[in-house]
Design an enzyme around this catalytic site. Structure first.
Site, short mmCIF file in Angstrom:
data_model
loop_
_atom_site.label_atom_id
_atom_site.label_comp_id
_atom_site.label_asym_id
_atom_site.label_seq_id
_atom_site.Cartn_x
_atom_site.Cartn_y
_atom_site.Cartn_z
N HIS A 59 0.67 -1.28 -0.05
CA HIS A 59 0.01 -0.15 -0.04
C HIS A 59 0.80 1.27 -0.10
O HIS A 59 0.53 2.10 0.65
CB HIS A 59 -0.92 0.05 1.20
CG HIS A 59 -1.98 -1.04 1.30
ND1 HIS A 59 -3.23 -0.96 0.78
CD2 HIS A 59 -1.85 -2.13 1.54
CE1 HIS A 59 -4.00 -1.98 1.06
NE2 HIS A 59 -2.91 -2.87 1.45
N ASN A 132 -10.18 -2.59 2.85
CA ASN A 132 -10.01 -2.49 1.47
C ASN A 132 -11.24 -2.21 0.69
O ASN A 132 -12.52 -2.17 1.16
CB ASN A 132 -9.43 -3.94 0.98
CG ASN A 132 -8.05 -4.08 1.21
OD1 ASN A 132 -7.21 -3.26 1.55
ND2 ASN A 132 -7.33 -5.41 1.04
N TYR A 342 1.12 -3.88 11.82
CA TYR A 342 0.99 -2.41 11.64
C TYR A 342 1.89 -1.48 12.40
O TYR A 342 2.76 -0.65 12.04
CB TYR A 342 -0.30 -1.99 11.41
CG TYR A 342 -0.99 -2.73 10.36
CD1 TYR A 342 -1.28 -4.04 10.23
CD2 TYR A 342 -1.45 -1.93 9.14
CE1 TYR A 342 -1.87 -4.61 8.89
CE2 TYR A 342 -1.98 -2.54 7.76
CZ TYR A 342 -2.24 -3.88 8.11
OH TYR A 342 -2.76 -4.16 6.67
C1 HEM Z 1 -1.90 -10.76 7.73
C2 HEM Z 1 -2.45 -10.04 6.87
C3 HEM Z 1 -1.56 -8.52 6.46
C4 HEM Z 1 -0.54 -8.11 6.86
C5 HEM Z 1 0.69 -8.70 7.78
C6 HEM Z 1 -0.46 -6.70 6.54
C7 HEM Z 1 0.47 -5.88 6.54
C8 HEM Z 1 0.56 -4.37 6.18
C9 HEM Z 1 1.56 -3.71 6.66
C10 HEM Z 1 2.91 -3.80 7.00
C11 HEM Z 1 1.12 -2.51 6.04
C12 HEM Z 1 2.19 -1.09 6.14
C13 HEM Z 1 1.78 -0.39 7.16
C14 HEM Z 1 2.46 0.85 7.25
O1 HEM Z 1 3.89 1.02 6.97
O2 HEM Z 1 1.81 1.95 7.96
C15 HEM Z 1 0.08 -2.47 5.50
C16 HEM Z 1 -0.75 -1.48 4.94
C17 HEM Z 1 -2.06 -1.77 4.76
N1 HEM Z 1 -2.87 -2.77 4.66
FE1 HEM Z 1 -2.41 -4.71 5.34
N2 HEM Z 1 -1.71 -6.44 5.87
C18 HEM Z 1 -2.47 -7.71 5.84
C19 HEM Z 1 -3.71 -7.76 5.47
C20 HEM Z 1 -4.47 -6.79 4.86
C21 HEM Z 1 -6.04 -6.77 4.71
C22 HEM Z 1 -6.74 -8.17 4.73
C23 HEM Z 1 -6.02 -5.51 4.48
C24 HEM Z 1 -7.80 -5.14 4.28
C25 HEM Z 1 -8.89 -5.86 4.63
C26 HEM Z 1 -5.07 -4.66 4.39
C27 HEM Z 1 -5.15 -3.31 4.24
C28 HEM Z 1 -4.29 -2.46 4.35
C29 HEM Z 1 -4.43 -1.22 4.09
C30 HEM Z 1 -5.40 -0.40 3.79
C31 HEM Z 1 -2.93 -0.75 4.18
C32 HEM Z 1 -2.51 0.79 4.13
C33 HEM Z 1 -2.69 1.69 5.30
C34 HEM Z 1 -2.13 3.02 4.97
O3 HEM Z 1 -3.17 3.88 4.07
O4 HEM Z 1 -1.60 3.60 5.79
N3 HEM Z 1 -4.14 -5.41 4.79
N4 HEM Z 1 -0.45 -3.92 5.66
#
Ligand code: HEM
Length: 491
Positions: A59, A132, A342
């Protein structure tokens, strides 16, 4: 000097001293080498070298805006969250949209899920719903997430995304079939961030004042209407205007056309969970609306652009672990993994005091912790005591957990997500396929086949496994896809 120039402030160094010359480096003699005593030169070059922070590991590419959430229906029988307590109540929000796989500078108009991360600045602390634009996901266990993302990102050897890796992983992960059927359908490339829905995706817990708890899914329905791009339209737009979605969001808010979403929830009484036909904590499954209808709770409007993209968007942090009283996690194994991932990413990417930045700190209350110091600590706590318990009037615990305790049983172990009566990895993928119109089916097949056909010629096994999952979802789906892939691979 003109009068205009005289009115302008003096340029200074970081330490505030006036700058005499911002055009010419100081040299030893005319045309000679630079002098170490030109500290302005070194200060500028050194600061410039440190302008970037690590981009989000997923993202990375996104755009955001502030706005307002307004409660339109009283659901206090399900949750005691204060920001949902009465009709008409308003809460400031910050919403960051994103794509998943692309790097920071990648194009917006691509086939990829869109992030829909909402921060509610409530009076009980910030509540982050990090969802999402899709109600489901590719996998159901957090332990597979790094492997999955590796297949979406750049191959270690070629440095590009590789069809071999993507389809190898999906072929070997049948639980992805539902989300892939969604992603390669029409909604897989939204026309803009304003023209798509958002979903909390996971199941969350709500707890009411009486202590009863419920399982809840969130839906944000766009009031602008759903609009999508075809693969051809997107390919053109991505080349011509890589910032298309980001610009659309900013300009619509500048014009005063504030995008809105109707916020709805599905509520499952806790007692239903064990006997429900699908495992309610499996992120690859939806709860059909016939089982749990949508109930309106509010309206979300975006009405203010950030002033500074780096400060407010790049440095913004959202965590699925940011809950408020009356809202908590479910045992969904994906969500459980995210509860760790996160904040850990934020500490690495933005730093230990990321929560203190204006965009991230609570706006409707204040943080009162005994955590202190670290990089770029601003001294906000002054001389206050930094430990607890103390007898100096410092903040104290409430004794009331934010969410309800739930029962567990059985031995520890690396257990697979339990399957309920109608669970398999294909049933909902097949249902979704059969829901599509004939036109949409044709586009779905063309989109999938176009990508699967790129798998290396000597890896027919990858193609076969990938197609087989769609065949198991629906015989017609598999047969048409196989024919389309064969046709393209002949060429
Ligand atoms: C176990 C599964 C997942 C892991 C380990 C994971 C991990 C991460 C990490 C490390 C980030 C970056 C955070 C940052 O640097 O600020 C991120 C961003 C993000 N993830 Fe996940 N994620 C997973 C599943 C999901 C799922 C299922 C969704 C949605 C239903 C999702 C939605 C998002 C969104 C929207 C962002 C961006 C947040 C922002 O705008 O700063 N992720 N994810």
């Amino acid at each position: 000097m003109t009068t205009q120039d005289e009115l302008r402030p003096t340029l200074t160094t970081e330490a505030g001293a006036p700058v005499a010359d911002n055009q010419n480096t100081e040299t030893a003699g005319v045309g000679g080498p630079a002098l170490i005593q030109d500290q302005l030169l070194f200060e500028k070059l050194a600061h410039f070298n440190r302008e970037r922070i690590p981009e989000r590991v997923v993202h990375a590419r996104g755009a955001a805006a502030y706005g307002t959430f307004t409660v339109t229906a009283d659901l206090s029988q399900y949750t005691r969250a204060a920001f949902l307590s009465e009709v008409g109540k308003q809460t400031e929000v910050f919403l960051r949209f994103s794509t998943v796989a692309g790097n920071l500078g990648s194009a917006d108009a691509v086939r990829d899920p869109r992030g829909f991360a909402v921060k509610f600045y409530t009076e009980e602390g910030n509540y982050d719903l990090v969802g999402n634009n899709t109600p489901v996901f590719f996998i159901k266990d957090a332990i597979k997430f790094p492997d999955f993302i590796h297949t979406q990102k750049r191959d270690p050897y070629t440095g590009s995304q590789e069809a071999d890796n993507v389809w190898d992983f999906w072929g070997l992960s049948p639980e992805a079939t539902h989300q892939v059927t969604w992603l390669f359908g029409d909604r897989g490339i939204p026309a803009s961030y304003r023209h798509m829905n958002g979903y909390g995706s996971h199941t969350f817990q709500w707890q009411n004042e009486a202590g009863e708890h419920f399982w809840v899914k969130y839906h944000f329905k766009t009031d602008q209407g759903i609009r999508n791009l075809t693969q051809g339209e997107a390919d053109k737009l991505a080349g011509e205007d890589p910032d298309s979605h980001q610009r659309d969001l900013r300009e619509s808010i500048e014009r005063g056309e504030y995008p809105t979403w109707t916020v709805q929830v599905q509520v499952m009484p806790a007692a239903d969970a064990a006997g429900y036909r699908f495992n309610p904590f499996d992120l690859t499954k939806v709860w059909p609306h016939a089982d749990y209808p949508l109930i309106e709770v509010g309206r979300l409007e975006l009405n203010r652009n950030p002033e500074n993209v780096f400060a407010e968007v790049e440095q913004s942090i959202f965590s699925p672990a940011h809950f408020v009283p009356g809202i908590g996690p479910s045992p969904d194994k994906m969500l459980q993994g995210r509860l760790f991932a996160y904040a850990d990413a934020h500490r690495y990417r933005v730093g230990i005091n990321a929560d203190h930045l204006p965009v991230n700190r609570p706006h409707a209350t204040e943080a009162r912790t005994n955590s202190r110091d670290g990089h770029l600590y601003d001294g906000r706590h002054g001389r206050q005591k930094n430990y607890e318990p103390n007898s100096f009037g410092g903040p104290v615990q409430t004794g009331r957990p934010l969410w309800a305790a739930t029962a567990v049983d059985g031995p520890t172990g690396n257990h697979a997500t339990p399957a309920h009566a109608e669970d398999d990895d294909f049933v909902q993928a097949g249902n979704l396929y059969r829901l599509y119109s004939e036109d949409e089916k044709q586009r779905l097949i063309a989109n999938l086949a176009g990508f699967i056909a790129k798998v290396s010629a000597d890896r027919e096994d990858i193609v076969e496994r990938a197609v087989d999952n769609f065949r198991r979802a629906d015989a017609d789906y598999g047969q048409r896809l196989e024919a389309a892939v064969r046709e393209l691979r002949k060429q």
